[in-house]
Design a protein around this motif. Structure first.
Motif, PDB file in Angstrom:
ATOM      1  N   MET A 128       0.837  -1.211   0.000  1.00  0.00           N
ATOM      2  CA  MET A 128       0.000   0.000   0.000  1.00  0.00           C
ATOM      3  C   MET A 128       0.868   1.256   0.000  1.00  0.00           C
ATOM      4  N   ARG A 129       1.906   1.250   0.833  1.00  0.00           N
ATOM      5  CA  ARG A 129       2.777   2.439   0.919  1.00  0.00           C
ATOM      6  C   ARG A 129       3.455   2.706  -0.424  1.00  0.00           C
ATOM      7  N   LYS A 130       3.904   1.628  -1.070  1.00  0.00           N
ATOM      8  CA  LYS A 130       4.580   1.830  -2.363  1.00  0.00           C
ATOM      9  C   LYS A 130       3.583   2.302  -3.426  1.00  0.00           C
ATOM     10  N   PHE A 131       2.374   1.752  -3.353  1.00  0.00           N
ATOM     11  CA  PHE A 131       1.377   2.153  -4.345  1.00  0.00           C
ATOM     12  C   PHE A 131       0.980   3.619  -4.138  1.00  0.00           C
ATOM     13  N   ALA A 132       0.857   4.029  -2.879  1.00  0.00           N
ATOM     14  CA  ALA A 132       0.514   5.433  -2.597  1.00  0.00           C
ATOM     15  C   ALA A 132       1.596   6.351  -3.166  1.00  0.00           C
ATOM     16  N   ALA A 133       2.860   5.945  -2.997  1.00  0.00           N
ATOM     17  CA  ALA A 133       3.965   6.768  -3.515  1.00  0.00           C
ATOM     18  C   ALA A 133       3.889   6.818  -5.051  1.00  0.00           C
ATOM     19  N   ARG A 134       3.516   5.717  -5.645  1.00  0.00           N
ATOM     20  CA  ARG A 134       3.410   5.676  -7.112  1.00  0.00           C
ATOM     21  C   ARG A 134       2.291   6.598  -7.610  1.00  0.00           C
ATOM     22  N   LEU A 135       1.172   6.592  -6.877  1.00  0.00           N
ATOM     23  CA  LEU A 135       0.066   7.481  -7.262  1.00  0.00           C
ATOM     24  C   LEU A 135       0.484   8.942  -7.110  1.00  0.00           C
ATOM     25  N   ALA A 136       1.161   9.246  -6.011  1.00  0.00           N
ATOM     26  CA  ALA A 136       1.591  10.631  -5.776  1.00  0.00           C
ATOM     27  C   ALA A 136       2.544  11.072  -6.890  1.00  0.00           C
ATOM     28  N   ALA A 137       3.433  10.156  -7.287  1.00  0.00           N
ATOM     29  CA  ALA A 137       4.390  10.500  -8.352  1.00  0.00           C
ATOM     30  C   ALA A 137       3.659  10.717  -9.684  1.00  0.00           C
ATOM     31  N   ALA A 138       2.495  10.084  -9.810  1.00  0.00           N
ATOM     32  CA  ALA A 138       1.730  10.245 -11.048  1.00  0.00           C
ATOM     33  C   ALA A 138       0.782  11.445 -10.973  1.00  0.00           C
ATOM     34  N   GLY A 139       0.889  12.237  -9.903  1.00  0.00           N
ATOM     35  CA  GLY A 139       0.132  13.492  -9.852  1.00  0.00           C
ATOM     36  C   GLY A 139      -1.145  13.443  -9.029  1.00  0.00           C
ATOM     37  N   TRP A 140      -1.415  12.332  -8.346  1.00  0.00           N
ATOM     38  CA  TRP A 140      -2.610  12.268  -7.493  1.00  0.00           C
ATOM     39  C   TRP A 140      -2.304  12.918  -6.140  1.00  0.00           C
ATOM     40  N   ARG A 141      -3.349  13.509  -5.536  1.00  0.00           N
ATOM     41  CA  ARG A 141      -3.245  13.926  -4.140  1.00  0.00           C
ATOM     42  C   ARG A 141      -3.640  12.737  -3.293  1.00  0.00           C
ATOM     43  N   VAL A 142      -2.771  12.292  -2.408  1.00  0.00           N
ATOM     44  CA  VAL A 142      -3.052  11.081  -1.637  1.00  0.00           C
ATOM     45  C   VAL A 142      -3.006  11.389  -0.144  1.00  0.00           C
ATOM     46  N   ALA A 143      -4.077  11.013   0.566  1.00  0.00           N
ATOM     47  CA  ALA A 143      -4.050  11.087   2.038  1.00  0.00           C
ATOM     48  C   ALA A 143      -3.818   9.670   2.526  1.00  0.00           C
ATOM     49  N   TYR A 144      -2.621   9.402   3.010  1.00  0.00           N
ATOM     50  CA  TYR A 144      -2.273   8.044   3.431  1.00  0.00           C
ATOM     51  C   TYR A 144      -2.153   8.021   4.954  1.00  0.00           C
ATOM     52  N   SER A 145      -2.920   7.146   5.602  1.00  0.00           N
ATOM     53  CA  SER A 145      -2.800   7.057   7.071  1.00  0.00           C
ATOM     54  C   SER A 145      -2.046   5.801   7.447  1.00  0.00           C
ATOM     55  N   ARG A 146      -0.975   5.996   8.154  1.00  0.00           N
ATOM     56  CA  ARG A 146      -0.239   4.844   8.685  1.00  0.00           C
ATOM     57  C   ARG A 146      -0.910   4.375   9.977  1.00  0.00           C
ATOM     58  N   LEU A 147      -0.711   3.112  10.250  1.00  0.00           N
ATOM     59  CA  LEU A 147      -1.355   2.531  11.430  1.00  0.00           C
ATOM     60  C   LEU A 147      -1.005   3.294  12.702  1.00  0.00           C
ATOM     61  N   ASP A 148       0.269   3.763  12.767  1.00  0.00           N
ATOM     62  CA  ASP A 148       0.685   4.430  14.007  1.00  0.00           C
ATOM     63  C   ASP A 148       0.505   5.947  13.973  1.00  0.00           C
ATOM     64  N   ASP A 149      -0.188   6.471  12.961  1.00  0.00           N
ATOM     65  CA  ASP A 149      -0.527   7.902  13.000  1.00  0.00           C
ATOM     66  C   ASP A 149      -1.413   8.139  14.218  1.00  0.00           C
ATOM     67  N   PRO A 150      -1.079   9.130  15.056  1.00  0.00           N
ATOM     68  CA  PRO A 150      -1.877   9.316  16.289  1.00  0.00           C
ATOM     69  C   PRO A 150      -3.355   9.578  16.005  1.00  0.00           C
ATOM     70  N   ASP A 151      -3.670  10.190  14.853  1.00  0.00           N
ATOM     71  CA  ASP A 151      -5.079  10.519  14.591  1.00  0.00           C
ATOM     72  C   ASP A 151      -5.831   9.421  13.857  1.00  0.00           C
ATOM     73  N   ASN A 152      -5.146   8.339  13.529  1.00  0.00           N
ATOM     74  CA  ASN A 152      -5.796   7.263  12.767  1.00  0.00           C
ATOM     75  C   ASN A 152      -7.057   6.794  13.498  1.00  0.00           C
ATOM     76  N   ALA A 153      -8.186   6.800  12.790  1.00  0.00           N
ATOM     77  CA  ALA A 153      -9.461   6.462  13.429  1.00  0.00           C
ATOM     78  C   ALA A 153      -9.619   4.961  13.637  1.00  0.00           C
ATOM     79  N   GLY A 154      -8.781   4.161  13.016  1.00  0.00           N
ATOM     80  CA  GLY A 154      -8.801   2.718  13.299  1.00  0.00           C
ATOM     81  C   GLY A 154      -9.692   1.898  12.397  1.00  0.00           C
ATOM     82  N   SER A 155     -10.483   2.575  11.557  1.00  0.00           N
ATOM     83  CA  SER A 155     -11.349   1.818  10.643  1.00  0.00           C
ATOM     84  C   SER A 155     -11.397   2.550   9.309  1.00  0.00           C
ATOM     85  N   ILE A 156     -11.769   1.843   8.251  1.00  0.00           N
ATOM     86  CA  ILE A 156     -11.827   2.493   6.942  1.00  0.00           C
ATOM     87  C   ILE A 156     -12.921   3.571   6.910  1.00  0.00           C
ATOM     88  N   PRO A 157     -14.153   3.261   7.368  1.00  0.00           N
ATOM     89  CA  PRO A 157     -15.158   4.336   7.370  1.00  0.00           C
ATOM     90  C   PRO A 157     -14.709   5.520   8.242  1.00  0.00           C
TER      91      PRO A 157
END
Ligand SMILES: Cc1cc2nc3c(=O)[nH]c(=O)nc-3n(C[C@H](O)[C@H](O)[C@H](O)COP(=O)(O)OP(=O)(O)OC[C@H]3O[C@@H](n4cnc5c(N)ncnc54)[C@H](O)[C@@H]3O)c2cc1C
Ligand code: SF4
Length: 510
Positions: free
Chosen positions: A57-86
């Motif tokens: 997922m991390r590599k794919f997010a980087a690939r999308l960003a390099a292709a010009g997409w705006r990507v909001a990527y949450s890592r598991l240990d981000d303090p604000d991560n809500a813990g679920s996809i919804p």
């Protein structure tokens, strides 16, 4: 300014042409990708499986960003991560003022329901990376009394033109299975699959997994999975060149010390979306057309993807969420501790579970005719078996794992996937592997203290399910053989099987 929409990309949707990305606007929308605690823990996933998903997922997010997409990527240990996809979608929506989500339908009914329940406008698009759409499968299935992979597969050959010569199958036959059941022979060498040594991204994911999920069953390393498209293509090329030519011959064989034999190891890359099923089938066909691989091998391989993989996906989408609760045979036993690594004297089970723990991989016959066979013969609750398979294999996602486990392996769907249960005594395992030679049990013994447990349990299973299976034309001769034995001999087998099951339930080492 038009408000951005959120574009959800899940961990098994790592394809640049996935439906949600095709429907989105690179200049306007925000791609949301999230490592969610809920997803990592709804089953006790193997550490390699979690690391594979996060790293890819991390590599794919980087690939999308390099292709010009705006990507909001949450890592598991981000303090604000809500813990679920919804939860992560709601957080993303609040941050950028979005109210609409574009998603590709998840291959998991649980997550689908959770997305639908979220207070957001959701545009859920069909996942069209499969060769057969859910709608086409439903149309094919309509009005048929039973669904059989073989008929579906022939239809798919015609539709795609794969291995076709005009209207006829290449080589004059649809199926070369009869040539694909060779046992392993002494001195047979196997190609070493390429191992993708952990790079920085994989290493970080492995560290995170060790920190958070160290208690899950499974060794985090050696980690050798491809985690991006380039690596997946390397694995495919290696398979085509070194293993495909012999894939057919030894497709059903098992050998100690050769976990993959001539199998491709491609399922995880396919299921994550790093490769597409049709491109893999076409690449295999090209090997046959170029004279580099024989037809029995190429047909056997293409049938796994064009036939089984697509069929299984069709059944999953047709049967719906209720499928996960099926238990047609009324099996209730708890999953024995040996599935989680407790010691066992059964060599075959020790090999398959040990390999699973080390590699998060077992090939089809190991899953079906060893681990699955033992659970079915012992009468384990299919929900527990399902949870195990969903947890321990790197390629396990619900749409493919559930029909294989509950349907093909445990007959819990009453025959939607398989026309008869996949059960065998020790004789099959002995014929197709070298496991029995090094086992504490005697595969030839039908009763007595050294009798192979598969021998006892096989007849116990058939006997207790006589009402359901005795009339099945393919099983009638087996029942005739059983009923032809004298009643004292039958009673002894059944009593010894009962005693074995009692020891299993008591947690004794069997
Ligand atoms: C109880 C049980 C559980 C299983 N759970 C999973 C699972 O969670 N995920 C998964 O991808 N497969 C599952 N399978 C199917 C199959 O065992 C694996 O796809 C295969 O072992 C993966 O190894 P490979 O890539 O080396 O396969 P190969 O033998 O090289 O086959 C080539 C490809 O064909 C496809 N394929 C082969 N058989 C099947 C099948 N029965 N259903 C769907 N696709 C198939 C896979 O994509 C595989 O990569 C399960 C089978 C059983 C019996
Ligand atoms: S003897 Fe029975 S338990 Fe032992 S390896 Fe063979 S099949 Fe498995």
């Amino acid at each position: 300014m038009v408000a951005p929409r959120l574009v959800l990309v899940l961990g098994d949707q790592l394809t640049e042409s996935v439906a949600a990305l095709r429907a989105a606007d690179r200049g306007r929308d925000l791609v949301v990708m999230a490592e969610a605690m809920d997803e990592a823990t709804y089953a006790p996933h193997h550490p390699q499986k979690i690391a594979l998903f996060f790293a890819a997922m991390r590599k794919f997010a980087a690939r999308l960003a390099a292709a010009g997409w705006r990507v909001a990527y949450s890592r598991l240990d981000d303090p604000d991560n809500a813990g679920s996809i919804p939860g992560e979608l709601l957080r993303g929506a609040a941050q950028v003022g979005a109210s609409e989500v574009i998603a590709t339908a998840p291959g998991d009914w649980r997550l689908r329901a959770a997305l639908e329940a979220a207070p957001l406008r959701l545009r859920m698009l069909e996942d069209d990376r499969f060769i057969c759409s859910a709608r086409d499968f439903a149309a094919w299935a309509k009005g048929r009394k039973t669904l059989r992979m073989e008929w579906f597969y022939r239809e798919m050959r015609r539709r795609t033109g794969l291995l076709m010569e005009g209207d006829a199958p290449a080589g004059g036959r649809w199926n070369f299975d009869a040539e694909n059941r060779k046992p392993p022979k002494a001195g047979l060498g196997f190609p070493d699959p390429p191992a993708f040594a952990p790079d920085r991204t994989v290493r970080e994911a492995l560290d995170l997994v060790a920190d958070r999920f160290g208690a899950h069953f499974g060794d985090p390393e050696p980690f050798a999975w491809p985690t991006d498209r380039d690596e997946a293509l390397t694995l495919l090329a290696h398979f085509l060149r070194h293993a495909l030519p012999r894939f057919g011959d030894f497709q059903d064989a098992m050998a100690t010390g050769a976990p993959a034999m001539f199998h491709s190891l491609l399922s995880a890359a396919l299921n994550l979306g790093l490769l597409l099923p049709l491109e893999v089938c076409r690449a295999a066909e090209a090997e046959w057309r170029a004279g580099r691989a024989p037809l029995n091998a190429v047909e056997g391989f293409i049938r796994q993807i064009l036939g089984w993989r697509e069929f299984i996906r069709g059944v999953w989408s047709l049967e719906g969420p209720d499928y996960m609760r099926r238990n047609a045979l009324g099996h209730r036993r708890k999953l024995p501790a040996l599935y989680w690594g407790a010691p066992t004297r059964m060599r075959c089970m020790a090999e398959v579970v040990g390999q699973t723990r080390r590699l998060a991989y077992a090939h089809h016959i190991q899953r079906l005719m060893v681990a699955g066979n033992f659970a079915l013969l012992s009468g384990v609750d299919p929900a527990e078996v399902h949870r195990w398979y969903l947890s321990v294999y790197a390629d396990a996602v619900e749409w493919v794992e559930a029909p294989n486990t509950l349907g093909m392996s445990q007959f819990a769907d009453g025959g939607a996937v398989a026309s008869k249960p996949y059960v065998s005594s020790g004789a099959y395992i002995n014929r197709m592997s070298d496991y029995c030679r090094r086992c504490a049990y005697d595969v030839k013994a039908r009763t007595g203290p050294s009798a192979c447990p598969f021998n006892l349990l096989y007849w116990h299973f058939l006997d207790r399910h006589r009402d359901r299976f005795a009339a099945n034309p393919r099983m009638r001769p087996i029942y005739r053989g059983w009923e032809g034995r004298d009643s004292a001999a039958r009673a002894r087998v059944l009593a010894e099987a009962e005693a074995f099951l009692a020891r299993l339930d008591a947690g004794e080492t069997v």
